[in-house]
Motif scaffolding. Sequence first.
Motif, PDB file in Angstrom:
ATOM      1  N   VAL A 132       0.832  -1.202   0.000  1.00  0.00           N
ATOM      2  CA  VAL A 132       0.000   0.000   0.000  1.00  0.00           C
ATOM      3  C   VAL A 132       0.863   1.248   0.000  1.00  0.00           C
ATOM      4  O   VAL A 132       0.593   2.208  -0.719  1.00  0.00           O
ATOM      5  CB  VAL A 132      -0.950  -0.002   1.210  1.00  0.00           C
ATOM      6  CG1 VAL A 132      -1.684   1.332   1.320  1.00  0.00           C
ATOM      7  CG2 VAL A 132      -1.947  -1.158   1.115  1.00  0.00           C
ATOM      8  N   ASN A 133       1.945   1.251   0.817  1.00  0.00           N
ATOM      9  CA  ASN A 133       2.777   2.456   0.872  1.00  0.00           C
ATOM     10  C   ASN A 133       4.209   2.168   0.420  1.00  0.00           C
ATOM     11  O   ASN A 133       4.668   1.022   0.398  1.00  0.00           O
ATOM     12  CB  ASN A 133       2.752   3.087   2.268  1.00  0.00           C
ATOM     13  CG  ASN A 133       3.418   2.214   3.316  1.00  0.00           C
ATOM     14  OD1 ASN A 133       4.617   1.981   3.262  1.00  0.00           O
ATOM     15  ND2 ASN A 133       2.629   1.743   4.287  1.00  0.00           N
ATOM     16  N   GLU A 134       4.898   3.229   0.057  1.00  0.00           N
ATOM     17  CA  GLU A 134       6.214   3.112  -0.580  1.00  0.00           C
ATOM     18  C   GLU A 134       7.258   2.508   0.347  1.00  0.00           C
ATOM     19  O   GLU A 134       8.093   1.696  -0.083  1.00  0.00           O
ATOM     20  CB  GLU A 134       6.678   4.488  -1.064  1.00  0.00           C
ATOM     21  CG  GLU A 134       7.991   4.451  -1.824  1.00  0.00           C
ATOM     22  CD  GLU A 134       8.390   5.814  -2.343  1.00  0.00           C
ATOM     23  OE1 GLU A 134       9.513   5.935  -2.875  1.00  0.00           O
ATOM     24  OE2 GLU A 134       7.592   6.775  -2.215  1.00  0.00           O
ATOM     25  N   GLN A 135       7.266   2.888   1.621  1.00  0.00           N
ATOM     26  CA  GLN A 135       8.261   2.359   2.543  1.00  0.00           C
ATOM     27  C   GLN A 135       8.125   0.847   2.713  1.00  0.00           C
ATOM     28  O   GLN A 135       9.132   0.125   2.792  1.00  0.00           O
ATOM     29  CB  GLN A 135       8.149   3.061   3.904  1.00  0.00           C
ATOM     30  CG  GLN A 135       8.647   4.490   3.903  1.00  0.00           C
ATOM     31  CD  GLN A 135      10.103   4.588   3.462  1.00  0.00           C
ATOM     32  OE1 GLN A 135      10.965   3.850   3.955  1.00  0.00           O
ATOM     33  NE2 GLN A 135      10.385   5.489   2.533  1.00  0.00           N
ATOM     34  N   ASP A 136       6.892   0.378   2.765  1.00  0.00           N
ATOM     35  CA  ASP A 136       6.678  -1.067   2.874  1.00  0.00           C
ATOM     36  C   ASP A 136       7.078  -1.785   1.583  1.00  0.00           C
ATOM     37  O   ASP A 136       7.556  -2.919   1.617  1.00  0.00           O
ATOM     38  CB  ASP A 136       5.216  -1.362   3.225  1.00  0.00           C
ATOM     39  CG  ASP A 136       4.885  -0.984   4.653  1.00  0.00           C
ATOM     40  OD1 ASP A 136       5.813  -0.919   5.481  1.00  0.00           O
ATOM     41  OD2 ASP A 136       3.694  -0.742   4.956  1.00  0.00           O
ATOM     42  N   GLN A 137       6.881  -1.107   0.461  1.00  0.00           N
ATOM     43  CA  GLN A 137       7.312  -1.664  -0.818  1.00  0.00           C
ATOM     44  C   GLN A 137       8.837  -1.864  -0.812  1.00  0.00           C
ATOM     45  O   GLN A 137       9.337  -2.892  -1.273  1.00  0.00           O
ATOM     46  CB  GLN A 137       6.908  -0.732  -1.961  1.00  0.00           C
ATOM     47  CG  GLN A 137       7.178  -1.292  -3.353  1.00  0.00           C
ATOM     48  CD  GLN A 137       6.107  -2.250  -3.832  1.00  0.00           C
ATOM     49  OE1 GLN A 137       5.051  -2.369  -3.219  1.00  0.00           O
ATOM     50  NE2 GLN A 137       6.377  -2.937  -4.919  1.00  0.00           N
ATOM     51  N   ILE A 138       9.555  -0.905  -0.269  1.00  0.00           N
ATOM     52  CA  ILE A 138      11.015  -0.989  -0.183  1.00  0.00           C
ATOM     53  C   ILE A 138      11.428  -2.141   0.733  1.00  0.00           C
ATOM     54  O   ILE A 138      12.362  -2.900   0.439  1.00  0.00           O
ATOM     55  CB  ILE A 138      11.606   0.345   0.310  1.00  0.00           C
ATOM     56  CG1 ILE A 138      11.384   1.437  -0.742  1.00  0.00           C
ATOM     57  CG2 ILE A 138      13.088   0.199   0.639  1.00  0.00           C
ATOM     58  CD1 ILE A 138      11.731   2.832  -0.271  1.00  0.00           C
ATOM     59  N   LEU A 139      10.723  -2.291   1.848  1.00  0.00           N
ATOM     60  CA  LEU A 139      11.023  -3.376   2.782  1.00  0.00           C
ATOM     61  C   LEU A 139      10.805  -4.737   2.121  1.00  0.00           C
ATOM     62  O   LEU A 139      11.637  -5.647   2.252  1.00  0.00           O
ATOM     63  CB  LEU A 139      10.156  -3.242   4.034  1.00  0.00           C
ATOM     64  CG  LEU A 139      10.445  -4.195   5.200  1.00  0.00           C
ATOM     65  CD1 LEU A 139      10.117  -3.520   6.521  1.00  0.00           C
ATOM     66  CD2 LEU A 139       9.643  -5.489   5.075  1.00  0.00           C
ATOM     67  N   LEU A 140       9.691  -4.877   1.401  1.00  0.00           N
ATOM     68  CA  LEU A 140       9.408  -6.139   0.724  1.00  0.00           C
ATOM     69  C   LEU A 140      10.417  -6.421  -0.381  1.00  0.00           C
ATOM     70  O   LEU A 140      10.805  -7.568  -0.612  1.00  0.00           O
ATOM     71  CB  LEU A 140       7.989  -6.132   0.144  1.00  0.00           C
ATOM     72  CG  LEU A 140       6.848  -6.149   1.150  1.00  0.00           C
ATOM     73  CD1 LEU A 140       5.496  -6.149   0.419  1.00  0.00           C
ATOM     74  CD2 LEU A 140       6.942  -7.359   2.072  1.00  0.00           C
ATOM     75  N   LEU A 141      10.850  -5.368  -1.060  1.00  0.00           N
ATOM     76  CA  LEU A 141      11.860  -5.529  -2.101  1.00  0.00           C
ATOM     77  C   LEU A 141      13.167  -6.042  -1.501  1.00  0.00           C
ATOM     78  O   LEU A 141      13.813  -6.940  -2.060  1.00  0.00           O
ATOM     79  CB  LEU A 141      12.095  -4.186  -2.809  1.00  0.00           C
ATOM     80  CG  LEU A 141      13.159  -4.179  -3.907  1.00  0.00           C
ATOM     81  CD1 LEU A 141      12.780  -5.122  -5.040  1.00  0.00           C
ATOM     82  CD2 LEU A 141      13.362  -2.762  -4.439  1.00  0.00           C
ATOM     83  N   GLU A 142      13.551  -5.490  -0.364  1.00  0.00           N
ATOM     84  CA  GLU A 142      14.770  -5.938   0.311  1.00  0.00           C
ATOM     85  C   GLU A 142      14.665  -7.400   0.712  1.00  0.00           C
ATOM     86  O   GLU A 142      15.598  -8.185   0.511  1.00  0.00           O
ATOM     87  CB  GLU A 142      15.018  -5.067   1.552  1.00  0.00           C
ATOM     88  CG  GLU A 142      16.252  -5.469   2.345  1.00  0.00           C
ATOM     89  CD  GLU A 142      16.422  -4.664   3.614  1.00  0.00           C
ATOM     90  OE1 GLU A 142      17.235  -5.058   4.475  1.00  0.00           O
ATOM     91  OE2 GLU A 142      15.726  -3.628   3.763  1.00  0.00           O
ATOM     92  N   LEU A 143      13.521  -7.770   1.271  1.00  0.00           N
ATOM     93  CA  LEU A 143      13.323  -9.152   1.696  1.00  0.00           C
ATOM     94  C   LEU A 143      13.321 -10.099   0.502  1.00  0.00           C
ATOM     95  O   LEU A 143      13.966 -11.156   0.528  1.00  0.00           O
ATOM     96  CB  LEU A 143      12.002  -9.283   2.463  1.00  0.00           C
ATOM     97  CG  LEU A 143      11.667 -10.692   2.968  1.00  0.00           C
ATOM     98  CD1 LEU A 143      12.711 -11.154   3.979  1.00  0.00           C
ATOM     99  CD2 LEU A 143      10.269 -10.722   3.582  1.00  0.00           C
ATOM    100  N   ALA A 144      12.606  -9.722  -0.553  1.00  0.00           N
ATOM    101  CA  ALA A 144      12.532 -10.571  -1.740  1.00  0.00           C
ATOM    102  C   ALA A 144      13.906 -10.761  -2.368  1.00  0.00           C
ATOM    103  O   ALA A 144      14.264 -11.870  -2.793  1.00  0.00           O
ATOM    104  CB  ALA A 144      11.560  -9.972  -2.753  1.00  0.00           C
ATOM    105  N   ASN A 145      14.685  -9.705  -2.409  1.00  0.00           N
ATOM    106  CA  ASN A 145      16.028  -9.797  -2.989  1.00  0.00           C
ATOM    107  C   ASN A 145      16.959 -10.679  -2.170  1.00  0.00           C
ATOM    108  O   ASN A 145      17.957 -11.190  -2.691  1.00  0.00           O
ATOM    109  CB  ASN A 145      16.642  -8.405  -3.138  1.00  0.00           C
ATOM    110  CG  ASN A 145      16.099  -7.648  -4.328  1.00  0.00           C
ATOM    111  OD1 ASN A 145      15.742  -8.242  -5.349  1.00  0.00           O
ATOM    112  ND2 ASN A 145      16.020  -6.328  -4.222  1.00  0.00           N
TER     113      ASN A 145
END
Length: 258
Positions: A132-145
């Motif tokens: 939903v929000n950009e900061q959480d998107q960044i967190l998920l991207l870090e985890l996925a990577n």
Amino acid sequence: MRISIIGAGRVAYHLVHALSAQHEIVQIYSRTLIKAQQLAEQCHAQAVVNPEDLRDDVDLIFIAVSDQAIATIIEQIHPYLKSNLVVHTSGSTHLDVLKKVHARAGVFYPLQTFSREREIDWQATPLFIEAVNEQDQILLLELANSLSKRVYDYTSSQRLSLHLAAVFACNFSNYCYDMAKQVVDAEQVDFSLLYPLMLETANKATQNEPRQMQTGPAMRGDQNILNMHQAMLEQSQQHDLANVYQLFSQQILERHQS
């Protein structure tokens, strides 16, 4: 990251084994205590069965349950985790199912088929994230990577189309293998004789345009062979297989004779 996982099924099992190598699994939540305990023991986490026992001092909570249970789960846990990021792992569930209840909502979808008996190559598994929000998107991207080399920022609509395609490519194709085994089992023929053909078919479909790789009597419009196969299935009382054979053959014929 500090992570808790809701669910103790196949997806939760594989997530635990993948994530615990680099991150801390804090809690495993399941309605069945023994299932929560069995999975929690594998990652030195706490097993819980009550939503009020879920800790809010974690970075992320995964909902790894059946699609139909996701809406119920988010309703149950939201009062205790209002400020936490909560994501589901479903390919067919829209982000809005979480978003309408929980402000910090996201999706972490691995495009893969999961069985406890087989290990997953996470590095090669496509992961699709949405938040939903950009900061959480960044967190998920870090985890996925941290898990995969193939990470994609896809919308719910794009992910839904992938999930539908996956049903055809995985679930339906596996049922075709099941039907093939039924055919040879009826005549006591070794199913493993088909393995090289099955593997080559999959290789061709992943390396070329599937439509161009189509072979067989339906593609050629060979009605004599089609009729013979149909009669064989009917005579052996394999009526369900006969119906599928007729439907598939007709679809292939129409696609390649147009």
